[in-house]
Design an enzyme around this catalytic site. Structure first.
Site, PDB file in Angstrom:
ATOM      1  N   TYR A 196       0.853  -1.187   0.000  1.00 38.75           N
ATOM      2  CA  TYR A 196       0.000   0.000   0.000  1.00 38.75           C
ATOM      3  C   TYR A 196       0.891   1.240   0.000  1.00 38.75           C
ATOM      4  CZ  TYR A 196      -3.625  -3.312   1.488  1.00 38.75           C
ATOM      5  OH  TYR A 196      -4.486  -4.387   1.577  1.00 38.75           O
ATOM      6  N   HIS A 251       0.049 -12.070   1.361  1.00 40.70           N
ATOM      7  CA  HIS A 251      -0.952 -11.227   0.706  1.00 40.70           C
ATOM      8  C   HIS A 251      -1.571 -11.911  -0.512  1.00 40.70           C
ATOM      9  CE1 HIS A 251      -1.962  -6.686  -0.059  1.00 40.70           C
ATOM     10  NE2 HIS A 251      -3.019  -7.469  -0.182  1.00 40.70           N
ATOM     11  N   SER A 274     -12.956  -5.587   1.633  1.00 37.24           N
ATOM     12  CA  SER A 274     -13.965  -4.972   0.750  1.00 37.24           C
ATOM     13  C   SER A 274     -15.381  -5.431   1.092  1.00 37.24           C
ATOM     14  CB  SER A 274     -13.658  -5.278  -0.721  1.00 37.24           C
ATOM     15  OG  SER A 274     -12.440  -4.703  -1.112  1.00 37.24           O
ATOM     16  N   PRO A 275     -15.774  -5.405   2.374  1.00 39.40           N
ATOM     17  CA  PRO A 275     -17.123  -5.849   2.741  1.00 39.40           C
ATOM     18  C   PRO A 275     -18.215  -4.923   2.228  1.00 39.40           C
ATOM     19  CG  PRO A 275     -16.074  -4.811   4.627  1.00 39.40           C
ATOM     20  CD  PRO A 275     -15.024  -4.901   3.550  1.00 39.40           C
ATOM     21  N   ARG A 327     -16.009  -2.104  -2.258  1.00 41.65           N
ATOM     22  CA  ARG A 327     -15.178  -0.963  -2.665  1.00 41.65           C
ATOM     23  C   ARG A 327     -15.973   0.333  -2.740  1.00 41.65           C
ATOM     24  NH1 ARG A 327     -13.562  -5.563  -4.924  1.00 41.65           N
ATOM     25  NH2 ARG A 327     -11.394  -6.150  -4.489  1.00 41.65           N
ATOM     26  N   PHE A 345     -19.248   0.561  -3.208  1.00 40.51           N
ATOM     27  CA  PHE A 345     -20.503   0.452  -3.950  1.00 40.51           C
ATOM     28  C   PHE A 345     -21.708   0.417  -3.012  1.00 40.51           C
ATOM     29  CE2 PHE A 345     -23.883  -2.161  -5.829  1.00 40.51           C
ATOM     30  CZ  PHE A 345     -24.139  -1.452  -6.990  1.00 40.51           C
ATOM     31  N   PHE A 346     -21.592  -0.301  -1.889  1.00 41.19           N
ATOM     32  CA  PHE A 346     -22.711  -0.395  -0.962  1.00 41.19           C
ATOM     33  C   PHE A 346     -22.807   0.801  -0.019  1.00 41.19           C
ATOM     34  CE2 PHE A 346     -22.319  -4.893  -2.206  1.00 41.19           C
ATOM     35  CZ  PHE A 346     -23.614  -5.098  -2.629  1.00 41.19           C
ATOM     36  N   SER A 347     -21.904   1.755  -0.196  1.00 36.10           N
ATOM     37  CA  SER A 347     -21.996   3.004   0.565  1.00 36.10           C
ATOM     38  C   SER A 347     -22.755   4.068  -0.215  1.00 36.10           C
ATOM     39  CB  SER A 347     -20.594   3.525   0.900  1.00 36.10           C
ATOM     40  OG  SER A 347     -19.896   2.608   1.698  1.00 36.10           O
ATOM     41  N   GLY A 403     -23.502   3.525  -3.951  1.00 32.96           N
ATOM     42  CA  GLY A 403     -24.016   3.049  -5.231  1.00 32.96           C
ATOM     43  C   GLY A 403     -23.174   3.530  -6.397  1.00 32.96           C
TER      44      GLY A 403
END
Length: 345
Positions: free
Chosen positions: A63, A130, A209-210, A213, A215-217, A219
């Site tokens: 990272y 990793h 990534s629960p 990434r 998307f579920f925050s 859309g």
């Protein structure tokens, strides 16, 4: 501001590691999701997380590269080290701009020494492979990690994106404490083999990534105003041709969240938490308000019927696109040569 949810402590795996029930993924503070964020703000966020009871911090040498570990090292100065459990990883590098995976003993040791120095700590609580080096027997990689444990440089060992066979072979060399794989409402390929294998062996599961990434925050809006170097542009499900179709998943989850009186992100994260007491997701964020929202997922209760309903919204036949931009390097292709081949070399 309302009082934050109290974060329970849980045993991760069966080797003795205890962590907060929810962790904090730190990658996006330094890389992958656009430009690095201001260091003072990220240190403030890390301290806020620790004070809120989220003490399980996830990083990796790749990272940045390296800058995320340096950031966490600075955040731990001044008496914060004893309050946290640090998870870091090795195995991925980009020497010529091309992704390379290594698990040979010399590389394992060099990476660990370098991470300890950057983090400014004497030991890493949980050290992951990793990605799996398919040219090196997993027994060889974990054998060197076992030596690091014996030397006190690492407390517990983990794997990331490893298949069931690789997990078993690694566990036979030294007990594996945790397996970190992608797991969310729309990324469930680990459920058939990997989850049962981990539970059989007493290994904890750490979903990365629960929230898909971001998307579920938010859309489809997650893809608006991204910088050129934001890695999400490369993920198949988030590409324009698939995102237009996949937005229905977000809309359905969002409608259910409204009925339950929580945010879409909280509902999606609560679904992951409801997978079991041996599951510790590590949602990442760079904003304190989003961190607080994620913490609220611990208070969302779901019935078996609600779980099934959520899963129907994001079933494989509904979602378009692969879950990862580098599927070749995921658990699907993580078999390594037999140990005998290494000895003969």
């Amino acid at each position: 501001m309302a009082a934050l949810t109290k974060v329970p402590r849980v045993k991760l795996g069966s080797q003795g590691l205890e962590v907060s029930k929810q962790g904090l993924g730190c990658m996006g503070m330094s890389s992958n999701y656009g430009l690095p964020k201001p260091e003072p703000e990220m240190i403030q966020l890390i301290h806020h997380a620790i004070n809120s009871g989220v003490t399980f911090l996830d990083t990796s040498d790749v990272y940045g590269p390296h800058t995320n570990e340096l950031l966490i090292g600075k955040a731990l100065q001044g008496g914060w080290r004893e309050k946290v459990q640090i998870a870091s990883k090795f195995g991925i590098s980009f020497p010529d701009g091309k992704m390379t995976i290594r698990g040979d003993p010399e590389y394992v040791r060099a990476c660990c020494e370098a991470s300890l120095k950057r983090l400014g700590i004497d030991y890493i609580d949980l050290y992951y492979v990793h990605r799996i080096d398919t040219h090196t027997p997993i027994e060889v990689t974990v054998g060197e990690m076992k030596k690091l444990v014996e030397e006190g440089k690492v407390k517990y060992i983990g794997l990331s994106e490893a298949n069931a066979s690789t997990i078993r072979r690694a566990h036979a060399v030294h007990p594996i404490t945790a397996v970190q794989n992608e797991w969310s409402l729309w990324s469930r390929d680990l459920e058939d083999e990997i989850v049962p294998t981990c539970r059989e062996l007493g290994i904890g599961i750490v979903p990365y990534s629960p929230l898909g990434r971001g998307f579920f925050s938010t859309g489809p809006k997650v893809m608006e105003n991204l910088t050129e170097n934001d890695s999400r542009k490369n993920f198949p499900r988030l590409k324009p041709e698939n995102l237009e179709h996949n937005k229905q998943v977000y809309e359905r989850v969002s409608a259910m969240a409204a009925r339950k009186g929580c945010t879409t992100a909280q509902l999606a994260l609560a679904w992951v938490h409801h997978q079991g007491d041996d599951v510790v997701p590590i949602p990442g964020t760079t904003k304190i308000e989003n961190f607080n929202q994620n913490l609220g997922a611990l208070s969302v209760k779901l019935t078996p019927e609600e779980m099934a309903e959520l899963e129907s919204y994001a079933s494989l036949d509904v979602v378009k696109g692969e879950r990862h931009a580098f599927m070749h390097f995921t658990w699907v292709n993580s078999d390594t040569p037999p140990l005998s081949s290494w000895k003969a070399a």
